[in-house]
Design a protein around this motif. Structure first.
Motif, PDB file in Angstrom:
ATOM      1  N   MET A 154      49.555  51.840  22.567  1.00 19.88           N
ATOM      2  CA  MET A 154      49.867  50.813  21.580  1.00 19.88           C
ATOM      3  C   MET A 154      49.109  49.521  21.903  1.00 19.88           C
ATOM      4  O   MET A 154      48.517  48.901  21.035  1.00 19.88           O
ATOM      5  CB  MET A 154      51.375  50.539  21.549  1.00 19.88           C
ATOM      6  N   ILE A 155      49.111  49.129  23.172  1.00 17.15           N
ATOM      7  CA  ILE A 155      48.399  47.917  23.591  1.00 17.15           C
ATOM      8  C   ILE A 155      46.898  48.088  23.379  1.00 17.15           C
ATOM      9  O   ILE A 155      46.227  47.206  22.850  1.00 17.15           O
ATOM     10  CB  ILE A 155      48.710  47.577  25.061  1.00 17.15           C
ATOM     11  N   GLU A 156      46.350  49.236  23.775  1.00 20.34           N
ATOM     12  CA  GLU A 156      44.920  49.490  23.617  1.00 20.34           C
ATOM     13  C   GLU A 156      44.516  49.462  22.142  1.00 20.34           C
ATOM     14  O   GLU A 156      43.490  48.904  21.782  1.00 20.34           O
ATOM     15  CB  GLU A 156      44.539  50.828  24.250  1.00 20.34           C
ATOM     16  N   ASP A 157      45.326  50.066  21.283  1.00 17.14           N
ATOM     17  CA  ASP A 157      45.019  50.071  19.852  1.00 17.14           C
ATOM     18  C   ASP A 157      45.082  48.663  19.273  1.00 17.14           C
ATOM     19  O   ASP A 157      44.308  48.322  18.377  1.00 17.14           O
ATOM     20  CB  ASP A 157      45.988  50.987  19.098  1.00 17.14           C
ATOM     21  N   THR A 158      45.990  47.844  19.779  1.00 14.47           N
ATOM     22  CA  THR A 158      46.144  46.488  19.264  1.00 14.47           C
ATOM     23  C   THR A 158      44.991  45.588  19.677  1.00 14.47           C
ATOM     24  O   THR A 158      44.410  44.886  18.852  1.00 14.47           O
ATOM     25  CB  THR A 158      47.477  45.870  19.748  1.00 14.47           C
ATOM     26  N   ILE A 159      44.631  45.616  20.969  1.00 14.16           N
ATOM     27  CA  ILE A 159      43.615  44.678  21.459  1.00 14.16           C
ATOM     28  C   ILE A 159      42.220  45.299  21.571  1.00 14.16           C
ATOM     29  O   ILE A 159      41.247  44.576  21.783  1.00 14.16           O
ATOM     30  CB  ILE A 159      44.020  44.039  22.811  1.00 14.16           C
ATOM     31  N   GLY A 160      42.130  46.617  21.457  1.00 16.46           N
ATOM     32  CA  GLY A 160      40.815  47.259  21.501  1.00 16.46           C
ATOM     33  C   GLY A 160      40.202  47.337  22.879  1.00 16.46           C
ATOM     34  O   GLY A 160      38.988  47.468  23.011  1.00 16.46           O
ATOM     35  N   ILE A 161      41.019  47.254  23.909  1.00 18.28           N
ATOM     36  CA  ILE A 161      40.522  47.271  25.292  1.00 18.28           C
ATOM     37  C   ILE A 161      41.319  48.284  26.106  1.00 18.28           C
ATOM     38  O   ILE A 161      42.545  48.315  26.034  1.00 18.28           O
ATOM     39  CB  ILE A 161      40.665  45.878  25.944  1.00 18.28           C
ATOM     40  N   HIS A 162      40.607  49.107  26.880  1.00 16.96           N
ATOM     41  CA  HIS A 162      41.259  49.999  27.841  1.00 16.96           C
ATOM     42  C   HIS A 162      41.091  49.367  29.221  1.00 16.96           C
ATOM     43  O   HIS A 162      39.968  49.161  29.686  1.00 16.96           O
ATOM     44  CB  HIS A 162      40.611  51.389  27.826  1.00 16.96           C
ATOM     45  N   VAL A 163      42.183  49.015  29.847  1.00 16.63           N
ATOM     46  CA  VAL A 163      42.127  48.385  31.167  1.00 16.63           C
ATOM     47  C   VAL A 163      42.037  49.481  32.224  1.00 16.63           C
ATOM     48  O   VAL A 163      42.932  50.311  32.348  1.00 16.63           O
ATOM     49  CB  VAL A 163      43.370  47.487  31.402  1.00 16.63           C
ATOM     50  N   LYS A 164      40.918  49.496  32.958  1.00 16.55           N
ATOM     51  CA  LYS A 164      40.695  50.520  33.975  1.00 16.55           C
ATOM     52  C   LYS A 164      41.237  50.117  35.334  1.00 16.55           C
ATOM     53  O   LYS A 164      41.668  50.945  36.108  1.00 16.55           O
ATOM     54  CB  LYS A 164      39.201  50.817  34.095  1.00 16.55           C
ATOM     55  N   ALA A 165      41.184  48.812  35.632  1.00 16.06           N
ATOM     56  CA  ALA A 165      41.622  48.357  36.946  1.00 16.06           C
ATOM     57  C   ALA A 165      42.003  46.883  36.879  1.00 16.06           C
ATOM     58  O   ALA A 165      41.445  46.128  36.094  1.00 16.06           O
ATOM     59  CB  ALA A 165      40.500  48.540  37.968  1.00 16.06           C
ATOM     60  N   VAL A 166      42.947  46.523  37.713  1.00 19.00           N
ATOM     61  CA  VAL A 166      43.339  45.130  37.875  1.00 19.00           C
ATOM     62  C   VAL A 166      43.266  44.850  39.375  1.00 19.00           C
ATOM     63  O   VAL A 166      43.842  45.583  40.176  1.00 19.00           O
ATOM     64  CB  VAL A 166      44.772  44.877  37.351  1.00 19.00           C
ATOM     65  N   SER A 167      42.501  43.819  39.749  1.00 20.27           N
ATOM     66  CA  SER A 167      42.370  43.523  41.178  1.00 20.27           C
ATOM     67  C   SER A 167      42.156  42.036  41.379  1.00 20.27           C
ATOM     68  O   SER A 167      41.821  41.306  40.446  1.00 20.27           O
ATOM     69  CB  SER A 167      41.191  44.302  41.772  1.00 20.27           C
ATOM     70  N   ASN A 168      42.322  41.618  42.606  1.00 18.05           N
ATOM     71  CA  ASN A 168      42.046  40.233  42.971  1.00 18.05           C
ATOM     72  C   ASN A 168      40.543  40.040  42.950  1.00 18.05           C
ATOM     73  O   ASN A 168      39.793  40.806  43.535  1.00 18.05           O
ATOM     74  CB  ASN A 168      42.608  39.957  44.369  1.00 18.05           C
ATOM     75  N   ALA A 169      40.073  39.008  42.281  1.00 20.59           N
ATOM     76  CA  ALA A 169      38.640  38.834  42.050  1.00 20.59           C
ATOM     77  C   ALA A 169      37.918  38.091  43.160  1.00 20.59           C
ATOM     78  O   ALA A 169      36.711  37.951  43.100  1.00 20.59           O
ATOM     79  CB  ALA A 169      38.425  38.101  40.735  1.00 20.59           C
ATOM     80  N   SER A 170      38.599  37.608  44.173  1.00 14.92           N
ATOM     81  CA  SER A 170      37.905  36.805  45.178  1.00 14.92           C
ATOM     82  C   SER A 170      36.810  37.600  45.875  1.00 14.92           C
ATOM     83  O   SER A 170      35.704  37.109  46.069  1.00 14.92           O
ATOM     84  CB  SER A 170      38.893  36.237  46.195  1.00 14.92           C
ATOM     85  N   ALA A 171      37.074  38.857  46.222  1.00 13.02           N
ATOM     86  CA  ALA A 171      36.059  39.686  46.865  1.00 13.02           C
ATOM     87  C   ALA A 171      34.960  40.040  45.868  1.00 13.02           C
ATOM     88  O   ALA A 171      33.775  40.046  46.213  1.00 13.02           O
ATOM     89  CB  ALA A 171      36.685  40.946  47.441  1.00 13.02           C
ATOM     90  N   THR A 172      35.319  40.315  44.633  1.00 15.56           N
ATOM     91  CA  THR A 172      34.348  40.646  43.596  1.00 15.56           C
ATOM     92  C   THR A 172      33.409  39.479  43.347  1.00 15.56           C
ATOM     93  O   THR A 172      32.200  39.661  43.189  1.00 15.56           O
ATOM     94  CB  THR A 172      35.070  41.030  42.290  1.00 15.56           C
ATOM     95  N   HIS A 173      33.957  38.274  43.330  1.00 17.20           N
ATOM     96  CA  HIS A 173      33.135  37.082  43.112  1.00 17.20           C
ATOM     97  C   HIS A 173      32.096  36.957  44.217  1.00 17.20           C
ATOM     98  O   HIS A 173      30.919  36.686  43.956  1.00 17.20           O
ATOM     99  CB  HIS A 173      34.016  35.840  43.046  1.00 17.20           C
ATOM    100  N   LYS A 174      32.503  37.165  45.454  1.00 18.24           N
ATOM    101  CA  LYS A 174      31.563  37.075  46.576  1.00 18.24           C
ATOM    102  C   LYS A 174      30.508  38.169  46.488  1.00 18.24           C
ATOM    103  O   LYS A 174      29.336  37.934  46.773  1.00 18.24           O
ATOM    104  CB  LYS A 174      32.319  37.162  47.901  1.00 18.24           C
ATOM    105  N   LEU A 175      30.912  39.367  46.061  1.00 17.00           N
ATOM    106  CA  LEU A 175      29.960  40.460  45.894  1.00 17.00           C
ATOM    107  C   LEU A 175      28.948  40.123  44.809  1.00 17.00           C
ATOM    108  O   LEU A 175      27.746  40.342  44.978  1.00 17.00           O
ATOM    109  CB  LEU A 175      30.698  41.756  45.553  1.00 17.00           C
ATOM    110  N   ASN A 176      29.414  39.556  43.707  1.00 15.88           N
ATOM    111  CA  ASN A 176      28.499  39.161  42.629  1.00 15.88           C
ATOM    112  C   ASN A 176      27.531  38.074  43.084  1.00 15.88           C
ATOM    113  O   ASN A 176      26.365  38.088  42.717  1.00 15.88           O
ATOM    114  CB  ASN A 176      29.278  38.708  41.399  1.00 15.88           C
ATOM    115  N   GLN A 177      28.015  37.131  43.892  1.00 14.23           N
ATOM    116  CA  GLN A 177      27.137  36.095  44.433  1.00 14.23           C
ATOM    117  C   GLN A 177      26.054  36.729  45.307  1.00 14.23           C
ATOM    118  O   GLN A 177      24.888  36.340  45.247  1.00 14.23           O
ATOM    119  CB  GLN A 177      27.940  35.084  45.255  1.00 14.23           C
TER     120      GLN A 177
END
Length: 106
Positions: free
Chosen positions: A66-89
């Protein structure tokens, strides 16, 4: 939890859908089907934020669908972004290094 679009939101959705179906280019298309994107956010109310994120992590398929149909997004993962931000840098630094190396080796 329900996500309810205001009238102006629904008009925008309808307009974008009509543009997509007609094949006409619309400059508002920022996202494309089947591609992966990230959303970064800062929590300002951890109780509300947790309730919101828990909706994305629901284990029952009907609620999640229902949520996916409403917003059009499939959420694959939820995580703390601090490590991801450093990886992207780090990735950006590596790209910059590669570009400079190519220029030097010309």
């Amino acid at each position: 939890m329900k996500i309810i679009f205001e009238k102006s939101d629904q008009q925008c959705i309808d307009s974008l859908r009509k543009s997509k179906e007609s094949g006409k280019h619309n400059p508002l298309f920022l996202l494309h089907d089947e591609e992966e994107y990230s959303i970064s956010f800062k929590v300002i109310d951890k109780v509300k934020a947790n309730a919101f994120i828990l909706e994305f992590m629901r284990t029952d398929d009907i609620g999640r669908k229902m949520i996916e149909d409403t917003i059009g997004i499939h959420v694959k993962a939820v995580s703390n972004a601090s490590a991801t931000h450093k990886l992207n840098q780090m990735k950006e630094l590596i790209k910059e290094f590669e570009c400079k190396t190519k220029e030097i080796l010309k």
